[in-house]
Design a protein around this motif. Structure first.
Motif, PDB file in Angstrom:
ATOM      1  N   VAL A 370       0.883  -1.213   0.262  1.00  0.00           N
ATOM      2  CA  VAL A 370       0.033   0.010   0.040  1.00  0.00           C
ATOM      3  C   VAL A 370       0.932   1.312  -0.226  1.00  0.00           C
ATOM      4  O   VAL A 370       0.420   2.817  -0.464  1.00  0.00           O
ATOM      5  CB  VAL A 370      -0.485   0.080   1.473  1.00  0.00           C
ATOM      6  N   THR A 371       2.337   1.019   0.379  1.00  0.00           N
ATOM      7  CA  THR A 371       2.926   2.307   1.033  1.00  0.00           C
ATOM      8  C   THR A 371       3.838   2.905   0.066  1.00  0.00           C
ATOM      9  O   THR A 371       4.201   3.836  -0.521  1.00  0.00           O
ATOM     10  CB  THR A 371       3.234   2.591   2.389  1.00  0.00           C
ATOM     11  N   SER A 396      -5.742   6.034 -18.728  1.00  0.00           N
ATOM     12  CA  SER A 396      -6.658   6.479 -18.267  1.00  0.00           C
ATOM     13  C   SER A 396      -7.679   7.156 -16.773  1.00  0.00           C
ATOM     14  O   SER A 396      -8.642   5.856 -16.767  1.00  0.00           O
ATOM     15  CB  SER A 396      -7.899   6.342 -19.324  1.00  0.00           C
ATOM     16  N   ALA A 397      -7.164   6.118 -15.775  1.00  0.00           N
ATOM     17  CA  ALA A 397      -7.711   6.443 -13.847  1.00  0.00           C
ATOM     18  C   ALA A 397      -8.289   7.582 -13.992  1.00  0.00           C
ATOM     19  O   ALA A 397      -7.575   8.726 -14.406  1.00  0.00           O
ATOM     20  CB  ALA A 397      -6.298   6.605 -13.517  1.00  0.00           C
ATOM     21  N   PRO A 398      -9.185   7.131 -13.720  1.00  0.00           N
ATOM     22  CA  PRO A 398      -9.542   8.329 -13.036  1.00  0.00           C
ATOM     23  C   PRO A 398      -9.226   9.636 -12.074  1.00  0.00           C
ATOM     24  O   PRO A 398      -8.132   9.101 -11.596  1.00  0.00           O
ATOM     25  CB  PRO A 398     -11.391   8.150 -12.369  1.00  0.00           C
ATOM     26  N   ALA A 399      -9.437  10.963 -12.000  1.00  0.00           N
ATOM     27  CA  ALA A 399      -9.033  11.921 -10.881  1.00  0.00           C
ATOM     28  C   ALA A 399      -9.542  11.997 -10.025  1.00  0.00           C
ATOM     29  O   ALA A 399     -10.626  11.117  -9.438  1.00  0.00           O
ATOM     30  CB  ALA A 399      -9.164  13.071 -11.332  1.00  0.00           C
ATOM     31  N   LEU A 446      -8.414   0.758  -3.547  1.00  0.00           N
ATOM     32  CA  LEU A 446      -7.373   2.045  -4.389  1.00  0.00           C
ATOM     33  C   LEU A 446      -7.615   3.536  -3.185  1.00  0.00           C
ATOM     34  O   LEU A 446      -6.895   4.297  -3.117  1.00  0.00           O
ATOM     35  CB  LEU A 446      -8.807   1.887  -4.895  1.00  0.00           C
ATOM     36  N   PRO A 447      -8.412   3.372  -2.200  1.00  0.00           N
ATOM     37  CA  PRO A 447      -8.951   4.698  -1.737  1.00  0.00           C
ATOM     38  C   PRO A 447      -7.686   5.006  -0.987  1.00  0.00           C
ATOM     39  O   PRO A 447      -6.616   5.731  -0.405  1.00  0.00           O
ATOM     40  CB  PRO A 447      -9.710   4.781  -0.594  1.00  0.00           C
ATOM     41  N   LEU A 448      -6.968   3.369  -0.473  1.00  0.00           N
ATOM     42  CA  LEU A 448      -5.997   3.906   1.124  1.00  0.00           C
ATOM     43  C   LEU A 448      -4.723   4.299  -0.283  1.00  0.00           C
ATOM     44  O   LEU A 448      -3.846   5.155   0.195  1.00  0.00           O
ATOM     45  CB  LEU A 448      -5.528   2.183   1.388  1.00  0.00           C
ATOM     46  N   ILE A 449      -4.478   3.394  -1.287  1.00  0.00           N
ATOM     47  CA  ILE A 449      -2.856   3.784  -2.035  1.00  0.00           C
ATOM     48  C   ILE A 449      -3.296   5.045  -2.835  1.00  0.00           C
ATOM     49  O   ILE A 449      -2.289   6.378  -3.027  1.00  0.00           O
ATOM     50  CB  ILE A 449      -2.419   3.095  -3.299  1.00  0.00           C
ATOM     51  N   GLY A 450      -4.710   6.017  -3.161  1.00  0.00           N
ATOM     52  CA  GLY A 450      -4.470   7.110  -3.985  1.00  0.00           C
ATOM     53  C   GLY A 450      -3.859   7.161  -5.084  1.00  0.00           C
ATOM     54  O   GLY A 450      -3.016   6.507  -5.487  1.00  0.00           O
ATOM     55  N   GLY A 453      -0.393   7.668  -5.888  1.00  0.00           N
ATOM     56  CA  GLY A 453       0.743   6.037  -5.253  1.00  0.00           C
ATOM     57  C   GLY A 453       0.007   5.370  -6.471  1.00  0.00           C
ATOM     58  O   GLY A 453       0.812   4.496  -6.799  1.00  0.00           O
ATOM     59  N   ILE A 454      -1.043   5.258  -7.325  1.00  0.00           N
ATOM     60  CA  ILE A 454      -1.197   4.286  -7.736  1.00  0.00           C
ATOM     61  C   ILE A 454      -0.616   4.887  -9.558  1.00  0.00           C
ATOM     62  O   ILE A 454      -0.394   3.949 -10.415  1.00  0.00           O
ATOM     63  CB  ILE A 454      -3.136   4.747  -8.547  1.00  0.00           C
TER      64      ILE A 454
END
Length: 459
Positions: A370-371, A396-399, A446-450, A453-454
């Motif tokens: 995750v980190t 194409s990842a969402p903002a 996903l919310p943990l990575i942000g 991070g992605i």
């Protein structure tokens, strides 16, 4: 008589889950009856007993949740045993024997050849004073046997002598003293075997119940006779079935197999070990019990089977997995901090990850994912069309900001753009983001990575 029990390990090695079974039987029985639990070290074998093992046993019991009311050491009680020996000798119930181990073995084989029970024939009682003196002059040192009360007047004419007791675990039990050899209580070198110190201490410490493995059933008859010879009533006895491996092999302190210390170091929860140690080999189904109080409510010594309790170590892992999945963040906060898992994301991380763990320490690897980024341990790699697809997907990842709906929005758009679906749609992204082919729901990760991070993980 108030309930008092004892767990009496020899500090000659590390205790294993089979020893824990005996300790827990005694602990839970004492707690159910408002009684006392005594940890009594059988350390009369001073050559093999080690302080480090005694200290480890205390730590292991504490890890299980067992905190003795008293700790005693038999090595500090030799004068009491000496007095008991003198009392038995004065009563003519302890007699000197001079046979060597080889001579005893020959006599045993001779009796078997004559189709007689292989019990000691009390030949030493026939020795005259002069014969005993000659043996001692020849360098023989006697060992001392307890004369069992299995005869009327002539010790060489034994008769069936039944000892009965209502076993806390096994129900009514009977042992015939005529089927047994007189037990050796004192060795040639003057040291004591298990039986005498155990009985003397049970008397001196007011033990009301002796609960132990069923390998002691037969010698319980001799021990009850020894209680009576010392002028005391015997405590109640209970003999639970022994814990063995799936193949039927016994567990040993000397090999270290399934020692409590090794289980603790591998990250097992103490209640996984306690649940298995108590419930295996009983009429109760083996399940993960969350607390010692709950296990106490479920515990009934009479539920134990009379056959050995065989188990597969994988059962222990399964119990541990169940317990870990139920742990709240507050339960593991300190352990997570020790793994470097802390900060504002720590609690949300635990809620996401716990359902995928067998052991709490496994959370450390997922925290790194995750980190820091995906695991690059060769478990999964992207090549060819999957690699091209993953790169397109990252572009194409969402903002941000991201929440629990982001993964679905992202993959729905990718499905429409590429025509991929199912495993072909999801797996390349999971591998690119985590480096693994399985794990927590990506919608939770996903919310943990942000977004940042992605983006940093673009293959």
């Amino acid at each position: 008589m108030p309930v008092a029990v004892r767990f009496a390990p020899s500090p000659t090695g590390y205790i294993h889950i089979g020893n824990a079974r005996t300790a827990l039987y005694n602990w839970l029985y004492a707690k159910q009856h408002g009684g006392e639990f005594i940890l009594r070290f059988d350390d009369t074998d001073q050559a093999r007993s080690k302080t480090e093992y005694a200290e480890a046993i205390v730590r292991d019991l504490e890890w299980l949740g067992i905190r003795p009311d008293r700790i005693e050491y038999q090595s500090k009680r030799f004068p009491i045993y000496d007095a008991a020996v003198a009392k038995l000798k004065d009563a003519g119930l302890l007699y000197a024997c001079y046979e060597t181990a080889e001579e005893l073995e020959r006599k045993r084989k001779l009796r078997l050849a004559r189709r007689l029970p292989p019990v000691y024939g009390r030949d030493a009682l026939k020795l005259s004073h002069e014969e005993r003196a000659a043996l001692e002059a020849d360098g023989r040192t006697p060992h001392w046997r307890f004369l069992l009360p299995n005869f009327e007047s002539d010790p060489f004419e034994t008769r069936r002598t039944e000892i009965h007791w209502d076993d806390v675990v096994r129900g009514h039990q009977t042992v015939d003293l005529a089927s047994m050899s007189d037990p050796v209580l004192v060795r040639e070198d003057g040291t004591y075997l298990y039986t005498l110190p155990s009985v003397v201490d049970d008397i001196e410490m007011g033990i009301s119940h002796v609960i132990r493995g069923d390998d002691h059933v037969t010698n319980t008859g001799a021990q009850i006779a020894l209680f009576h010879a010392l002028g005391e009533e015997a405590p109640d006895f209970g003999h639970h079935n022994l814990l063995t491996t799936a193949s039927g092999e016994g567990l040993s302190k000397r090999t270290g197999a399934l020692s409590l210390g090794s289980l603790r170091e591998r990250g097992f929860e103490p209640m996984a070990a306690a649940s298995l140690a108590i419930l295996i080999g009983s009429s109760e189904s083996v399940s993960a019990v969350r607390s010692m109080d709950a296990l106490q409510e479920q515990f009934d010594p009479a539920n134990a089977s009379k056959s050995s309790a065989k188990f597969d170590p994988e059962e222990l892992t399964a119990l541990n997995r169940t317990l870990v999945h139920q742990l709240e963040f507050a339960d593991v906060r300190d352990r997570l901090q020790a793994l470097g898992i802390e900060g504002e994301k720590a609690e949300a991380f635990w809620q996401v990850i716990r359902g995928n763990l067998d052991f709490v320490p496994d959370a450390g690897a997922w925290w790194q994912i995750v980190t820091d980024g995906p695991m690059r341990d060769g478990e999964a790699e992207l090549t060819g069309e999957d690699l091209d697809y993953a790169r397109q997907a990252f572009d194409s990842a969402p903002a941000g900001p991201w929440d629990g709906t982001t993964w679905k929005l992202w993959t729905d758009q990718l499905k429409a753009d590429t025509g991929r679906k199912g495993r072909n749609l999801f797996m390349p992204l999971r591998i690119a983001i985590t480096g693994r082919t399985s794990g927590p729901e990506m919608s939770d990760l996903l919310p943990l990575i942000g977004p940042e991070g992605i983006a940093a993980r673009r293959p």
